[in-house]
Write a protein that holds these residues in place. Sequence first.
Motif, PDB file in Angstrom:
ATOM      1  N   GLN A  48       0.835  -1.197   0.000  1.00  0.00           N
ATOM      2  CA  GLN A  48       0.000   0.000   0.000  1.00  0.00           C
ATOM      3  C   GLN A  48       0.875   1.254   0.000  1.00  0.00           C
ATOM      4  O   GLN A  48       1.689   1.467   0.891  1.00  0.00           O
ATOM      5  CB  GLN A  48      -0.983   0.037   1.167  1.00  0.00           C
ATOM      6  CG  GLN A  48      -1.880  -1.179   1.252  1.00  0.00           C
ATOM      7  CD  GLN A  48      -2.684  -1.418  -0.021  1.00  0.00           C
ATOM      8  OE1 GLN A  48      -3.125  -0.487  -0.677  1.00  0.00           O
ATOM      9  NE2 GLN A  48      -2.874  -2.673  -0.376  1.00  0.00           N
ATOM     10  N   SER A  54      -3.306  13.070  -0.794  1.00  0.00           N
ATOM     11  CA  SER A  54      -2.777  11.712  -0.977  1.00  0.00           C
ATOM     12  C   SER A  54      -3.895  10.684  -0.921  1.00  0.00           C
ATOM     13  O   SER A  54      -3.940   9.756  -1.738  1.00  0.00           O
ATOM     14  CB  SER A  54      -1.724  11.407   0.089  1.00  0.00           C
ATOM     15  OG  SER A  54      -0.656  12.318   0.009  1.00  0.00           O
ATOM     16  N   ASP A  55      -4.808  10.830   0.040  1.00  0.00           N
ATOM     17  CA  ASP A  55      -5.940   9.905   0.145  1.00  0.00           C
ATOM     18  C   ASP A  55      -6.866  10.012  -1.064  1.00  0.00           C
ATOM     19  O   ASP A  55      -7.361   8.997  -1.554  1.00  0.00           O
ATOM     20  CB  ASP A  55      -6.742  10.165   1.420  1.00  0.00           C
ATOM     21  CG  ASP A  55      -6.089   9.588   2.659  1.00  0.00           C
ATOM     22  OD1 ASP A  55      -5.224   8.701   2.538  1.00  0.00           O
ATOM     23  OD2 ASP A  55      -6.455  10.035   3.768  1.00  0.00           O
ATOM     24  N   SER A  78      -7.000   6.607  -2.803  1.00  0.00           N
ATOM     25  CA  SER A  78      -8.253   5.897  -2.541  1.00  0.00           C
ATOM     26  C   SER A  78      -9.384   6.291  -3.481  1.00  0.00           C
ATOM     27  O   SER A  78     -10.279   5.499  -3.720  1.00  0.00           O
ATOM     28  CB  SER A  78      -8.705   6.167  -1.101  1.00  0.00           C
ATOM     29  OG  SER A  78      -7.747   5.735  -0.186  1.00  0.00           O
ATOM     30  N   LEU A  95       0.533   4.512   0.583  1.00  0.00           N
ATOM     31  CA  LEU A  95       0.598   5.476   1.674  1.00  0.00           C
ATOM     32  C   LEU A  95       1.302   4.906   2.901  1.00  0.00           C
ATOM     33  O   LEU A  95       2.049   5.621   3.572  1.00  0.00           O
ATOM     34  CB  LEU A  95      -0.797   5.992   2.034  1.00  0.00           C
ATOM     35  CG  LEU A  95      -1.517   6.733   0.910  1.00  0.00           C
ATOM     36  CD1 LEU A  95      -2.863   7.271   1.394  1.00  0.00           C
ATOM     37  CD2 LEU A  95      -0.672   7.843   0.327  1.00  0.00           C
ATOM     38  N   CYS A 132       2.368  10.824  -4.815  1.00  0.00           N
ATOM     39  CA  CYS A 132       1.148  10.166  -5.299  1.00  0.00           C
ATOM     40  C   CYS A 132       0.691  10.712  -6.649  1.00  0.00           C
ATOM     41  O   CYS A 132       0.121   9.985  -7.461  1.00  0.00           O
ATOM     42  CB  CYS A 132       0.029  10.340  -4.280  1.00  0.00           C
ATOM     43  SG  CYS A 132       0.287   9.486  -2.721  1.00  0.00           S
ATOM     44  N   GLN A 167       4.630   6.683   4.322  1.00  0.00           N
ATOM     45  CA  GLN A 167       4.639   7.160   5.701  1.00  0.00           C
ATOM     46  C   GLN A 167       5.724   6.472   6.527  1.00  0.00           C
ATOM     47  O   GLN A 167       6.379   7.108   7.358  1.00  0.00           O
ATOM     48  CB  GLN A 167       3.263   6.991   6.334  1.00  0.00           C
ATOM     49  CG  GLN A 167       2.263   7.973   5.745  1.00  0.00           C
ATOM     50  CD  GLN A 167       0.863   7.820   6.281  1.00  0.00           C
ATOM     51  OE1 GLN A 167       0.667   7.539   7.446  1.00  0.00           O
ATOM     52  NE2 GLN A 167      -0.117   8.025   5.420  1.00  0.00           N
ATOM     53  N   ARG A 181      -2.237  14.838   3.505  1.00  0.00           N
ATOM     54  CA  ARG A 181      -2.946  13.563   3.696  1.00  0.00           C
ATOM     55  C   ARG A 181      -4.250  13.532   2.902  1.00  0.00           C
ATOM     56  O   ARG A 181      -4.609  12.503   2.321  1.00  0.00           O
ATOM     57  CB  ARG A 181      -3.198  13.321   5.176  1.00  0.00           C
ATOM     58  CG  ARG A 181      -1.940  12.949   5.915  1.00  0.00           C
ATOM     59  CD  ARG A 181      -2.237  12.603   7.354  1.00  0.00           C
ATOM     60  NE  ARG A 181      -1.045  12.041   7.983  1.00  0.00           N
ATOM     61  CZ  ARG A 181      -0.632  12.370   9.193  1.00  0.00           C
ATOM     62  NH1 ARG A 181      -1.305  13.236   9.925  1.00  0.00           N
ATOM     63  NH2 ARG A 181       0.458  11.815   9.698  1.00  0.00           N
ATOM     64  N   MET A 182      -4.978  14.654   2.872  1.00  0.00           N
ATOM     65  CA  MET A 182      -6.231  14.729   2.124  1.00  0.00           C
ATOM     66  C   MET A 182      -5.978  14.476   0.629  1.00  0.00           C
ATOM     67  O   MET A 182      -6.674  13.670   0.003  1.00  0.00           O
ATOM     68  CB  MET A 182      -6.866  16.107   2.327  1.00  0.00           C
ATOM     69  CG  MET A 182      -8.088  16.378   1.464  1.00  0.00           C
ATOM     70  SD  MET A 182      -8.783  18.030   1.698  1.00  0.00           S
ATOM     71  CE  MET A 182      -7.429  19.088   1.173  1.00  0.00           C
TER      72      MET A 182
END
Length: 167
Positions: A16, A48-49, A53, A18, A116, A22, A45-46
């Motif tokens: 995965q 990247s997610d 995702s 992320l 990402c 991390q 983080r927002m």
Amino acid sequence: MQQVPAVTIDGITLSQSLAIIQYIDETRPRPPLIPADLQQRAQVRMISDLIASGIQPLQSASCITQNLYVLQKVGEEKLQWAQHFINKGFKALESILKQTSGTYCVGNEISMADICLVPQVYNAERYKVDLDQYPTIKQINQTLMELEAFKVSHPSCQPDTPDDLRS
């Protein structure tokens, strides 16, 4: 479960994107990939997610083998299907980046969000998405691709990249 990407580091195998990024940031924090500033940290983080995702799961070049089954099921409509979901995600991402970006996705320091972004732009190009409608994404990606670390780590340069996807 066979997962890509995967890396064996410090005696453990992680999968995965992320989680890998991390872990690297926490164990080898030079330069830091997640900012110290709490607001910028949340923005990184927002973004990247959103990429990992929200856009990436059925598109990413790093998940070609996992996605092959899905893309085969979609059949002849896979180009339009991929474009639809990349465009949907890029519209949201472009809107966010207009607020958070400087030179890079969040301000003027490279972060996990930039790591990402590059593979997802590669994917968008692979699926013939018109990047001109996403000028912020396009500019950040072009800036990142001028850096040696991003050139050598580009998805098209990886040893397991199929010949027809190499640059």
